[in-house]
Scaffold this motif. Structure first.
Motif, PDB file in Angstrom:
ATOM      1  N   VAL A  59       0.846  -1.189   0.000  1.00  0.00           N
ATOM      2  CA  VAL A  59       0.000   0.000   0.000  1.00  0.00           C
ATOM      3  C   VAL A  59       0.885   1.244   0.000  1.00  0.00           C
ATOM      4  O   VAL A  59       1.886   1.307   0.728  1.00  0.00           O
ATOM      5  N   ILE A  60       0.477   2.219  -0.815  1.00  0.00           N
ATOM      6  CA  ILE A  60       1.142   3.526  -0.838  1.00  0.00           C
ATOM      7  C   ILE A  60       0.062   4.595  -0.723  1.00  0.00           C
ATOM      8  O   ILE A  60      -1.114   4.316  -0.948  1.00  0.00           O
ATOM      9  N   THR A  61       0.461   5.817  -0.384  1.00  0.00           N
ATOM     10  CA  THR A  61      -0.539   6.876  -0.254  1.00  0.00           C
ATOM     11  C   THR A  61      -0.869   7.491  -1.607  1.00  0.00           C
ATOM     12  O   THR A  61      -2.029   7.745  -1.904  1.00  0.00           O
ATOM     13  N   LYS A  62       0.154   7.761  -2.406  1.00  0.00           N
ATOM     14  CA  LYS A  62      -0.033   8.372  -3.724  1.00  0.00           C
ATOM     15  C   LYS A  62       0.817   7.625  -4.735  1.00  0.00           C
ATOM     16  O   LYS A  62       1.898   7.131  -4.400  1.00  0.00           O
ATOM     17  N   LEU A  63       0.344   7.597  -5.955  1.00  0.00           N
ATOM     18  CA  LEU A  63       1.024   6.868  -7.012  1.00  0.00           C
ATOM     19  C   LEU A  63       2.445   7.375  -7.256  1.00  0.00           C
ATOM     20  O   LEU A  63       3.370   6.592  -7.467  1.00  0.00           O
ATOM     21  N   ASP A  64       2.638   8.695  -7.183  1.00  0.00           N
ATOM     22  CA  ASP A  64       3.968   9.251  -7.468  1.00  0.00           C
ATOM     23  C   ASP A  64       5.001   8.926  -6.388  1.00  0.00           C
ATOM     24  O   ASP A  64       6.180   9.175  -6.551  1.00  0.00           O
TER      25      ASP A  64
END
Length: 179
Positions: A59-64
């Motif tokens: 899981v990440i917060t934002k794609l970038d």
């Protein structure tokens, strides 16, 4: 297990908010680093990808925060998929490979990335062909007057003397003399 990955681009930035959000989303283990996304060597990302096991979700917060480009994102998610690991982006619910819809959206993004890469390569090849047709060979223009070097050599100067006279490197003098 839910595995989190948090990244900021520079040492002056803080990723604590990302970490809090990842933990709130259930991340039991969070890998974090302060490194440019353009940097190919991201040790914490490599550790996270290595640690992930079948049934886990990255899981990440934002794609970038994860990938440098769509192609790089596709490469990472393909690696996760081969391991049986899901992928989810907190700020974009449609990017969740643990769901059918998320897999579809990701497949569309991957196709677009592949298409963009092909277009870029095609344009590059067209540009190279046009330059060749115009007699341009690429690279920077020559700064060494090879004819002058040969003339100086013909006048009896040694290579060290030619280097001193012209201010160019010894290797460039030898290269000019060998052509």
């Amino acid at each position: 297990m839910i595995i989190g990955y948090a990244r900021v681009s520079s040492t002056g930035q803080d990723h604590s908010l990302q970490i809090v959000r990842l933990q709130a989303a259930g991340a039991e283990k969070v890998y974090q680093e302060k490194q440019s996304g353009l940097d190919r060597d991201r040790p914490e990302l490599a550790k996270a990808l290595e640690f992930a096991r079948e049934g886990d979700v990255l899981v990440i917060t934002k794609l970038d925060r994860l990938a440098r480009s769509a192609a790089h994102l596709h490469q990472i998610v393909e690696t996760l998929d081969r391991k049986g690991v899901g992928f989810r982006v907190l700020d974009d619910a449609s990017l969740d490979t643990t769901t059918r819809t998320g897999k579809l959206v990701f497949g569309i993004l991957a196709s677009i990335a592949e298409f963009e890469t092909a277009l870029r390569k095609e344009r590059q090849m067209e540009g190279i062909a046009k330059a060749k047709a115009e007699g341009k060979t690429g690279g920077r223009p020559k700064t060494v007057d090879e004819e002058r070097i040969r003339t100086l050599k013909g006048e009896g100067l040694t290579v060290p003397q030619i280097v001193k006279e012209t201010g160019i490197s010894r290797a460039a003098v030898y290269r000019a003399l060998s052509e």
